[in-house]
Design an enzyme around this catalytic site. Structure first.
Site, short mmCIF file in Angstrom:
data_model
loop_
_atom_site.label_atom_id
_atom_site.label_comp_id
_atom_site.label_asym_id
_atom_site.label_seq_id
_atom_site.Cartn_x
_atom_site.Cartn_y
_atom_site.Cartn_z
N GLN A 16 4.94 33.15 27.32
CA GLN A 16 5.85 33.78 26.62
C GLN A 16 6.45 32.93 25.16
O GLN A 16 6.32 31.94 24.95
CB GLN A 16 7.34 33.59 27.52
CG GLN A 16 8.52 33.59 26.75
CD GLN A 16 8.95 34.77 26.43
OE1 GLN A 16 8.72 35.80 27.19
NE2 GLN A 16 9.99 35.09 25.60
N THR A 17 6.42 33.68 24.21
CA THR A 17 6.69 33.28 22.82
C THR A 17 7.73 34.12 21.98
O THR A 17 7.92 35.38 22.34
CB THR A 17 5.40 33.44 22.01
OG1 THR A 17 4.81 34.64 21.91
CG2 THR A 17 4.32 32.42 22.51
N ARG A 18 8.43 33.43 21.28
CA ARG A 18 9.24 34.14 20.13
C ARG A 18 9.14 33.60 18.86
O ARG A 18 9.93 33.85 18.09
CB ARG A 18 10.87 33.92 20.70
CG ARG A 18 11.22 32.67 21.08
CD ARG A 18 12.68 32.57 21.58
NE ARG A 18 13.36 32.23 20.28
CZ ARG A 18 13.86 31.10 19.82
NH1 ARG A 18 13.53 30.16 20.73
NH2 ARG A 18 14.41 30.70 18.82
N ASN A 19 8.27 32.56 18.43
CA ASN A 19 7.90 31.97 17.37
C ASN A 19 6.38 31.98 17.23
O ASN A 19 5.67 32.18 18.11
CB ASN A 19 8.47 30.55 17.47
CG ASN A 19 9.72 30.53 17.51
OD1 ASN A 19 10.36 30.94 16.57
ND2 ASN A 19 10.62 29.72 18.08
N GLY B 130 8.09 26.06 29.19
CA GLY B 130 8.18 24.91 28.28
C GLY B 130 9.41 24.01 28.46
O GLY B 130 10.00 23.99 29.69
N HIS C 68 12.70 25.74 27.78
CA HIS C 68 12.22 27.10 27.71
C HIS C 68 13.55 28.07 27.59
O HIS C 68 14.30 28.07 28.41
CB HIS C 68 11.66 27.45 28.86
CG HIS C 68 10.76 28.49 29.15
ND1 HIS C 68 9.25 28.81 29.20
CD2 HIS C 68 11.15 30.04 29.26
CE1 HIS C 68 9.03 29.85 29.24
NE2 HIS C 68 9.99 30.91 29.20
N VAL D 270 36.43 48.43 0.82
CA VAL D 270 35.71 48.79 1.92
C VAL D 270 36.47 49.52 2.86
O VAL D 270 36.12 50.83 3.16
CB VAL D 270 35.12 47.82 2.58
CG1 VAL D 270 34.40 48.19 4.09
CG2 VAL D 270 33.87 46.80 1.60
N ARG D 271 37.57 49.13 2.93
CA ARG D 271 38.85 50.00 3.88
C ARG D 271 38.93 51.30 3.29
O ARG D 271 39.01 52.41 3.89
CB ARG D 271 40.04 49.21 4.00
CG ARG D 271 40.31 48.23 4.97
CD ARG D 271 40.93 48.81 6.24
NE ARG D 271 40.71 47.96 7.22
CZ ARG D 271 41.11 48.27 8.66
NH1 ARG D 271 41.50 49.32 8.81
NH2 ARG D 271 41.45 47.30 9.38
N ARG E 120 39.63 46.46 13.54
CA ARG E 120 39.62 45.54 12.59
C ARG E 120 37.98 44.91 12.80
O ARG E 120 37.42 44.42 11.68
CB ARG E 120 40.71 44.37 12.35
CG ARG E 120 41.68 44.68 11.95
CD ARG E 120 43.12 43.69 11.63
NE ARG E 120 43.58 43.20 12.93
CZ ARG E 120 44.53 42.57 13.13
NH1 ARG E 120 45.00 41.81 12.29
NH2 ARG E 120 45.14 42.63 14.35
N ILE F 113 39.60 39.78 5.32
CA ILE F 113 40.30 38.52 6.26
C ILE F 113 39.58 37.87 7.13
O ILE F 113 39.38 36.93 7.31
CB ILE F 113 41.51 38.97 6.58
CG1 ILE F 113 42.69 39.48 5.60
CG2 ILE F 113 42.32 37.88 7.72
CD1 ILE F 113 43.91 40.22 5.93
N LYS G 240 52.97 42.29 -2.92
CA LYS G 240 53.30 43.55 -2.13
C LYS G 240 54.25 43.35 -1.02
O LYS G 240 54.76 44.67 -0.53
CB LYS G 240 51.85 44.17 -1.44
CG LYS G 240 50.62 44.55 -2.25
CD LYS G 240 49.72 44.97 -1.53
CE LYS G 240 48.35 45.31 -2.46
NZ LYS G 240 47.11 45.68 -1.50
#
Length: 572
Positions: free
Chosen positions: A199-202, A293, A296, A438-439, A453, A479, A517
């Protein structure tokens, strides 16, 4: 549903395949037109593919509540079958409210393609704190599995039997995408009886090749890199780069002795439980041996700098169930490089006074991001070249600067000043994603409820990740009051560039004094509800890359302090 005969397995002698047969396919598609539909998330797409093709045998669908509870309590299904991982369909409360027991729903991919129909047997609201402790042994949000459970997974679970309609469609690396049945058929055609799964992820490096060659010789076995290409740890290299690395590293093995295959696994990073789960999955794929491993599928270090799981805990747990498994567990030796002898050996084989060298995956990524040379003893040159192409130094990558703090803390002013300074410097496209802007332009339909939010923050994070992915600079200034939302954005960006969180820690008294405000005054008077810092909490960042209090510095000075921090990190 069909059942494919398979060699010895812990769950019986048959491999379950849940796809509908051709003569019933038209009826299943017609039924889907009239069903209530759920669009599957990325992890749900991983899970459903492995449910439908038999990799999760003996499961015939998403777990019901009884199986879920016994899996949490003792790593077994309700009938006593060994199974350590809950496999459930998480949905929103609004969707769950529409469901009745016995109802058939349709599960679709992101483009609306019908993947399966599911007859719902159970609908319940889980105790996620209990699940986190049982599966991950932790309630800490810094654990990626816990974070996903609490911040991303829906609040209700559905269980039910599946009828597969359309297998997920892939355009990449088709030659390596095997179902359990097709991989078993390949083993038979190659005449492979003993086959080791890793099994690998790297990417794999010199020590991995030496270790697997030794295991192949000891067990008279062939070898398959069975790499996870569904969901791995946030911040990992994308699978495209990893697969190209594996194609190169296979040339380091004797001809016709090793192969590559992809498994669309949605990893949980659950350490010992995940190792046992992965062993059962590889058993279903037809492997005879599985490498486990030392840490693991562990998520690395927690917020106190300690590993989440004890050394060798995964190996010990899986070995304790060896008698119930029809796959042989191979504990991976932990190899160190003895520089004086120019060879790899185990810890106990080091000579008196001899130092063993080792580089972890996270350390390697830091070396690449700094632009430093990778030691020859550690990695093969063709792998280093591929990694450097995919992961250039930070100074050449895109990055996101994420300012967070109370209203009036100075976030927007800092962000605007930083944008100007970076544009003055040149070399990258710079985009400012201010919270208010963005709002107005991206989230105008959203309210200021907690749910909305958080959704607004996720939208900002998505846009920032795309800017970062393409080599630009995103400056964000919302925020962003909640830890979970900010962590989700960090996870989203970590895989495509550098994420820099800056807490603008200006005290609330100062923020109120700057309030042009009058929002704080209205919140104090109860005229504005859910205002951050007054009647809704602001959860301060635990480990930001920088904190700055704008009440203690002139704004020009504060901007230069941020520039200096970016230089020290190496992004400019």
């Amino acid at each position: 549903m069909s059942e494919v005969i398979s060699a010895g397995r812990a769950h019986g002698d048959q491999l379950i395949d849940l796809y509908v047969q051709d003569d019933a396919l038209a009826a299943a598609k017609e039924q889907a037109k009239h069903n209530l539909s759920w669009d599957l998330t990325k992890r749900q797409m991983c899970d459903i593919e492995l449910l439908l093709n038999g990799a999760f045998s003996p499961l015939e669908g998403f777990m019901g509540e009884a199986d879920y509870n016994t899996v949490l309590d003792n790593m077994r299904l309700a009938d006593g079958t060994l199974w350590p991982m809950p496999i459930t369909l998480d949905v929103s409360a609004s969707f769950a409210e529409q469901i009745a027991s016995g109802q058939t729903i349709t599960l679709r991919d992101a483009e609306g393609v019908v993947i399966a129909n599911m007859t719902v047997s159970d609908c319940w609201r889980p105790d996620k704190a209990r699940e986190a402790e049982a599966v991950f042994g932790s309630s800490k949000d810094c654990h990626p599995g816990v974070h996903y459970l609490n911040a991303e997974a829906g609040g209700y679970y559905l269980g039910g039997r599946l009828v597969g309609v359309t297998p997920p469609l892939y355009y990449d690396f088709k030659q390596y995408r095997d179902s359990p049945a097709s991989l078993r058929a390949k083993f038979a055609s190659w005449g492979w009886n003993n086959v080791i799964a890793l099994q690998t992820r790297n990417p794999m490096h010199r020590a991995h090749v030496i270790m697997t060659k030794r295991l192949m010789a000891e067990n008279n076995a062939n070898f398959v890199i069975h790499t996870a290409v569904g969901m791995t740890k946030p911040g990992d290299l994308d699978h495209y780069c990893r697969v190209r690395c594996y194609e190169k590293v296979l040339k380091r093995y004797p001809a016709s002795s090793a192969q590559l295959s992809l498994v669309p696994l949605g990893m949980r990073m659950a350490g010992p439980r995940e190792a046992l789960w992965q062993a059962i999955i590889r058993q279903n794929y037809g492997f005879s041996h599985f490498v486990v491993g030392h840490d693991h599928s562990g998520p690395g270090l927690n917020d106190e700098g300690c590993a989440f799981y004890a050394p060798e805990a995964s190996q010990q747990l899986v070995l304790s169930f060896q008698d119930e498994l029809n796959i042989k567990v191979l504990p991976a030796p932990f190899l160190l490089y003895a520089q004086g002898r120019e060879e790899f050996c185990e810890q106990g084989q080091l000579l008196p006074g001899e130092e063993g060298l080792y580089i972890s995956g996270s350390e390697l990524r830091e070396i690449l991001k700094r632009g430093d040379d990778v030691p020859d003893w550690f990695a093969f040159p063709e792998i280093v070249e591929e990694l450097q192409h995919t992961m250039p130094p930070r100074s050449k990558q895109g990055f996101t600067v994420f300012f967070t703090g109370l209203s009036g803390s100075g976030k927007s002013t800092l962000a605007n000043g930083l944008m100007v300074r970076l544009r003055e410097r040149g070399g990258r496209h710079v985009t400012l994603l201010d919270g208010d802007v963005v709002r107005k332009n991206l989230s105008s339909e959203l309210s200021f409820s907690k749910e909305h939010r958080e959704l607004n923050i996720q939208r900002i994070g998505y846009v920032a990740s795309e800017i970062t992915r393409n080599g630009g600079v995103a400056i964000c200034a919302p925020i962003a009051p909640y830890l979970a939302g900010r962590r989700s954005v960090r996870n989203l960006i970590a895989g495509v560039g550098t994420f820099i969180e800056i807490h603008v820690s200006t005290p609330i008294e100062v923020c109120e004094g700057r309030d042009r405000k009058g929002l704080y005054a209205m919140a104090r008077a109860g005229k504005v509800k859910g205002f951050t810092g007054i009647d809704d909490p602001y959860q301060e960042p635990e480990n930001p890359e920088m904190r700055i209090d704008t009440s203690q510095h002139e704004m020009a000075e504060a901007i230069e302090m941020v520039m200096a921090r970016l230089e020290s990190i190496g992004v400019i």
